[in-house]
Scaffold this motif. Structure first.
Motif: not given
Length: 474
Positions: A293, A296, A299, A303, A443
């Motif tokens: 979490e 980078r 994340q 996504s 993302m």
């Protein structure tokens, strides 16, 4: 132990190479390593790479210092290139030490020795140095990709944290599975009718009941009040309690007292061990989720709809640094999803997956793709279009055969997307000045994916080789 002053005295007779590159191969050992040195001047002097100088040093910080001092006796550190094989974990300490000094280190798969060849550590080290010299200095290409060298880059912070944690989780899952298999076997011998009421004999409720009432006789003799002590909310129901007691009274499980006694002891210990393993897994997965979490890479990966925290952690830990891969094709090969085509004229033409690559990542990407086609995603729509085109329709079974081809195509698209997003973020971070706050990572955008699929394609990276997020499906 040899002092630095004594080593400098020993190095005085060595040739200096102020204006040329020095290529070094390191044969990794458990306690000692052997380094072979090669350069244009050394080859001219010794006539053959087998006769070039070598240096033995210990697997210790003092030994690593001695190795670096020997390099400096030949040339400045900026002019050296080092190659080593990936041999389990013994090379990691040396690799980390050299990377901390910003030395260019390359790695290669373990090389297979030719039969009949005299094998020595010195010859192996100089053979690696010769491979490095041939590919870097002379620019020679190799037909076998296992002989290709690649630059070793330090793993990202998240990858360094997750590598050990994911390996430990993999071991805990295997151990928990072993306990479950043993508990299932005990249930089949002790009370085979148990699964008529509890489909999974190793579920939490089922284990509570088996722990409190280990034999069919104990369940049959228990009162309704005693049975309710293992109840959680409204489960098991009163009807299930009645059914399990009826089955227990007529069970065909073993009646031998000695055998029953040994099975009860084994079952009790296995239940305790399984609960401990499951507790450790929960703690480990919580920590892994926190790392994913915050990172980078995590994340970016989460996504993408089918990729959850555990899948993302496996990908990050396996990749280490996306800078290790030149393009998406190399990442596919590393993940074990690169196609190999075998062709002979017009009589034989077959495509199959490579047997190389990470076995764990091959499973992970299969599960990610399978999850993707079960969800409402662009990959699910693509899969439905590909199946009629790539698969054979069996009239007798009224179903398509060979759907693995379509699923493999989806996996290839997913790996390409993973590479493009991670590579873009990696290049972005490398261009930032020290101390600059990085912008948010790019993302996955499902709307952009849909526009790409409908023909409105724009490349993610406009400079250099174009690594597309989504390829046209038409």
């Amino acid at each position: 132990m040899t002092s630095s002053k004594q080593r400098r005295t020993e190095f005085q007779g060595l040739p200096t190479l102020p204006n040329e590159a020095l290529y070094i191969g390191v044969d990794i050992g458990k306690f000692k390593h052997v380094a072979g040195f090669l350069s244009k001047t050394l080859l001219e002097r010794h006539k053959h790479f087998d006769h070039c100088p070598a240096f033995i040093f210990e697997q210790s910080r003092e030994g690593f210092r001695a190795f670096v001092e020997r390099i400096q006796a030949y040339c400045p550190l900026e002019q050296c290139f080092i190659l080593m094989e990936q041999t389990g974990h013994y090379h990691r300490s040396l690799l980390q030490y050299l990377l901390e000094l910003d030395l260019p280190v390359f790695v290669i798969h373990i090389q297979r020795r030719q039969e009949g060849m005299v094998k020595t550590d010195k010859r192996d080290a100089l053979g690696l140095a010769n491979q490095l010299y041939t590919q870097l200095e002379l620019g020679a290409q190799v037909a076998n990709t296992l002989q290709a060298i690649r630059r070793a880059l330090p793993p990202s912070e998240a990858a360094a944290q997750l590598k050990g944690l994911m390996r430990h989780r993999y071991e805990l899952v295997n151990e928990a599975t072993q306990r479950k298999n043993k508990l299932t076997a005990i249930c089949d011998e002790l009370f085979p009718e148990f699964t008529q009421v509890f489909k999974d004999p190793n579920a939490a409720l089922a284990l509570d009941l088996r722990e409190h009432f280990p034999t069919p006789a104990a369940i049959a003799a228990a009162t309704s009040i005693e049975l309710r002590t293992v109840r959680r909310r409204n489960h098991p129901s009163e009807a299930q309690f009645m059914q399990i007691q009826q089955l227990a009274g007529q069970s065909i499980g073993t009646k031998n007292p000695a055998r029953q006694d040994s099975l009860i002891v084994e079952q009790t210990l296995l239940i305790q061990e399984l609960r401990l393993l499951q507790n450790h897994l929960e703690q480990l997965e919580e920590k892994i989720g926190q790392i994913v979490e915050k990172s980078r890479e995590g994340q970016i990966l989460t996504s993408i709809p089918p990729i959850g925290p555990l899948f993302a952690a496996s990908i990050i830990a396996t990749i280490g640094s996306i800078g290790n891969f030149e393009d998406a094709a190399h990442l596919k090969s590393y993940f074990g999803w690169a196609p190999i085509r075998t062709q002979t004229g017009v009589s034989f033409d077959r495509t199959r997956l490579t047997k190389a690559g990470s076995r764990e990542m091959k499973k992970v990407m299969f599960l990610v793709a399978w999850k993707a086609i079960q969800m409402d995603t662009e990959w699910a729509k693509l899969y439905k279009r590909l199946v009629p085109r790539l698969c054979f329709y069996d009239e007798r079974m009224q179903a398509y055969k060979g759907k693995g081809k379509a699923l493999g195509h989806i996996i290839g698209r997913l790996i390409t997307l993973i590479f493009a997003l991670l590579k873009k973020d990696y290049e972005l971070l490398n261009k930032l000045s020290p101390g600059t706050e990085p912008p948010p990572p790019t993302m996955y955008d499902p709307e952009l994916h849909q526009r790409h699929r409908t023909g409105h394609y724009s490349p993610l990276r406009r400079e250099g080789p174009q690594n597309r997020i989504v390829q046209h499906s038409s």
